[in-house]
Design an enzyme around this catalytic site. Structure first.
Site, short mmCIF file in Angstrom:
data_model
loop_
_atom_site.label_atom_id
_atom_site.label_comp_id
_atom_site.label_asym_id
_atom_site.label_seq_id
_atom_site.Cartn_x
_atom_site.Cartn_y
_atom_site.Cartn_z
N HIS A 128 -12.45 17.62 -9.04
CA HIS A 128 -12.11 16.73 -7.96
C HIS A 128 -11.63 15.19 -8.33
O HIS A 128 -10.91 14.67 -7.66
CB HIS A 128 -13.19 16.33 -6.92
CG HIS A 128 -13.76 17.70 -6.31
ND1 HIS A 128 -12.76 18.39 -5.67
CD2 HIS A 128 -14.99 18.18 -6.14
CE1 HIS A 128 -13.54 19.27 -5.21
NE2 HIS A 128 -15.04 19.21 -5.45
N ASP A 165 -14.41 27.71 -8.15
CA ASP A 165 -15.33 26.84 -7.36
C ASP A 165 -15.19 27.07 -5.98
O ASP A 165 -13.95 27.07 -5.26
CB ASP A 165 -15.40 25.33 -7.72
CG ASP A 165 -16.40 24.47 -7.33
OD1 ASP A 165 -17.26 24.09 -7.82
OD2 ASP A 165 -16.33 23.92 -6.24
N ASP A 252 -20.91 27.25 -6.69
CA ASP A 252 -21.26 27.31 -5.39
C ASP A 252 -20.56 28.21 -4.32
O ASP A 252 -20.83 28.37 -3.23
CB ASP A 252 -20.83 25.67 -5.06
CG ASP A 252 -19.68 25.18 -5.51
OD1 ASP A 252 -18.93 26.14 -6.02
OD2 ASP A 252 -19.28 24.08 -5.50
ZN LIG Z 1 -17.78 22.66 -5.78
#
Ligand SMILES: [Zn+2]
Length: 359
Positions: A128, A165, A252
């Site tokens: 990110h 992800d 995740d």
């Molecule tokens: Zn994530």
């Protein structure tokens, strides 16, 4: 003669120093992985590598000097948060540099053929972090920096970057949005943090066609991810013919993850890993570099990482979990999205590849 180990595990105990007990992105994530590998005596199958901190000039390939300086100053001043989600500790700046160092070491070892596959068990995560801003638990963009250095140090012209992800890797997309040397493909939950990753974000300028987003509705499972691979990622890889593959491996997507809402089981992760391996064997002599991103169910993530490593290393370790079947409405919604992305992305990539090869 000692048999050379083909898979490297890049890890440093100092990755645990950046920590906040009550935050999901905490040191126990890595401890659980290492403990499981140790408990099952699998560490002996891996080449264990301890990385060094990255140099600021390496971090500068992706991040602005201002951001690097301000992060260092915030840590020095004892600031506890970079933003509402992203905590800082007195060690965070150094550990973030070490996390980048792990990613760079992995890339260089694979490119120099010291290892075939390198898996970086690092934190803080990276995907990110954008040029001038850390966010979403990420301080520096480990994967993007390693990818950029693969282009400049090894003259890579076609790097396939897969990000599974559950969140869109906005920082990686941003870093290579105009660059045909990296084909970024992200599978992510939609809607979800950070809000980027729409189908229409396909790259710009010379990079047009080299950014493929696969936003999937919550509660997708193994079959939907498999379909995205067979319908989009595998054919895209055949068009692109990568020289190196990088993976932002976030767990995740695992069905018990407290932050994600997908239904992926260890079977799905094993299948996805075998697809990546197949692409690597077909196009780039098996060269894969994987970076840990999210994944907040401690035992689930540890088991999932071990599953990935087992597939990469052909360890034939049994999977002890039932497959979860998605509802028919999710199946059909995901199918429509995947078909739409296939119809858009593959012709665009073909056209873009033609232009590049002509020039
Ligand atoms: Zn994530």
């Amino acid at each position: 003669m000692v048999k050379k180990k083909v898979i490297g595990l890049i890890y440093h105990p100092d990755f645990l120093l950046h920590n906040q007990n009550y935050h999901p992105e905490k040191k126990e994530r890595l401890e659980a992985i290492i403990n499981l590998l140790h408990h099952e005596k699998l560490l002996t199958k891996l080449q264990l590598i301890t990385p060094k901190v990255a140099k600021v000039k390496e971090v500068r390939t992706i991040h602005t000097a201002n951001y690097i300086k301000s992060l260092r100053n915030m840590v020095k001043q004892g600031k506890a948060y970079l933003d509402a989600d992203t905590y800082l500790t007195p060690y965070s700046y150094q550990v973030a540099l070490l996390s980048v160092g792990g990613a760079i070491t992995a890339m260089r070892m694979v490119m120099k053929e010291t290892l075939k596959v390198a898996y970086v068990i690092n934190r803080p995560p990276g995907h990110h972090a954008s040029a001038n801003r850390g966010m979403g638990f990420c301080l520096f963009n480990n994967g993007a920096i390693a990818a950029k250095l693969a282009l400049t140090e090894f003259n890579i012209k076609r790097l396939l970057y897969i990000d599974w992800d559950v969140h869109h890797g906005n920082g990686i997309q941003q870093a290579f949005y105009h660059d045909p040397r990296v084909l970024y493909i992200s599978l992510h939950e939609n809607p979800a943090f950070p809000g980027t990753g729409a189908i229409e974000e396909t790259g710009a300028g010379l990079g047009k066609g080299y950014n493929i987003n696969i936003p999937l509705p919550p509660r997708c499972g193994d079959k939907e991810y498999q379909k995205a691979f067979t319908n989009i990622i595998m054919p895209a890889a055949d068009i692109y013919r990568p020289e190196l593959i990088m993976v932002s491996a976030g767990y995740d997507i695992y069905h018990q993850d407290p932050l994600g809402h997908m239904q992926v089981t260890y079977h799905g992760l094993a299948t996805m890993t075998s697809f990546v391996k197949k692409i690597a064997n077909q196009h780039c002599q098996g060269k894969i570099v994987l970076f840990l991103e999210g994944g907040y169910h401690l035992q689930g993530q540890a088991e999932a990482v071990t599953t990935t490593l087992s597939v990469l290393g052909n360890w034939r370790r049994p999977i002890k979990e039932e497959i979860i079947i998605s509802s028919s409405s999710i199946k059909s919604e995901a199918s429509q999205i995947i078909n739409r992305i296939r119809r858009q992305s593959l012709p665009l990539l073909l056209k873009a590849s033609d232009t590049i090869y002509r020039n």
